[in-house]
Enzyme design. Structure first.
Site, PDB file in Angstrom:
ATOM      1  N   GLY A  96       0.823  -1.194   0.000  1.00  0.00           N
ATOM      2  CA  GLY A  96       0.000   0.000   0.000  1.00  0.00           C
ATOM      3  C   GLY A  96       0.861   1.250   0.000  1.00  0.00           C
ATOM      4  CB  CYS A  97       0.195   4.676   1.211  1.00  0.00           C
ATOM      5  SG  CYS A  97       1.024   6.257   1.416  1.00  0.00           S
TER       6      CYS A  97
END
Length: 225
Positions: free
Chosen positions: A59-60
């Site tokens: 993810g981020c």
């Protein structure tokens, strides 16, 4: 609906991984967990011991970076991009989703203080590996769950953990984590490095990153710096 993993659920996953890691060691002659042999892995001498590199996308990268840099034995965490087909992509390029890259972190660690198995434990607790091409409200192939292995040992361990977690039904859905060979890593722009530490008060950090970091701290309380 956005998937949420409770602290209790995270501990359960952690316990499963910890339990069957003993089985992996039993299959090794010396019980060691060291990655080596790949010239692409960054290696430095430190107190006569070599360091290794793990590359994860979860993810981020702002959140992933903050989580992993807290662990004992982790020397450095660099946010960047890997797994794509465009040379020297910028953050703006990657956010289009057409470069093939994932937001990822290069984690340089001392294997005498933290093993690759333990980093895998952290990886599977740090995010939801059952979400395809997204993490929560961050949507796109750039946010996919992926392990980029630097050698065959890392590949085997990653595949083993995924298989066992699915067999043990650690998650309600099947794991979709990609396991691919590491090829090239591009460091993200400077403002992405130590992003949470430098921008803790901004809304995204307060609403998204901080809760995940706090859960991670609880799950790995005994392994924090």
């Amino acid at each position: 609906m956005k998937a949420r993993i409770s602290y209790k659920y995270m501990i359960g996953i952690f316990a499963i991984i910890l339990g069957f890691s003993v089985a992996v060691n039993a299959q090794k002659k010396d019980g060691s967990v060291q990655s080596g042999g790949n010239p692409k892995s960054k290696r430095l001498k430190m107190d006569k011991n070599k360091v290794d590199t793990a590359t994860f996308a979860a993810g981020c990268f702002w959140c992933v970076e903050e989580q992993f840099k807290m662990l004992k034995g982790v020397i450095s965490v660099t946010s960047g991009f890997t797994g794509g087909h465009v040379e020297n992509p910028s953050y703006k390029d990657v956010t289009t989703g057409i470069t093939g890259h994932a937001e990822a972190c290069n984690i340089v660690y001392d294997p005498t203080k933290i093993s690759y198995k333990e980093l895998l434990q952290a990886f599977f607790v740090a995010h939801d590996p059952t979400q395809l091409n997204r993490q929560g409200e961050d949507i796109g192939t750039q946010y996919r769950s992926a392990i980029f292995y630097h050698n065959e040992e890392q590949k085997k361990e990653a595949q083993f953990y995924i298989s066992r977690l699915d067999t043990e039904k650690a998650y309600q859905k099947k794991i979709v984590t990609e396991v691919s060979p590491f090829k090239k890593f591009y460091k993200a722009e400077d403002y992405h490095q130590n992003y949470y530490e430098n921008n803790a008060k901004v809304p995204y950090c307060q609403l998204i990153i901080k809760p995940k970091v706090e859960k991670f701290k609880k799950a790995f309380a005994g392994k924090l710096k």
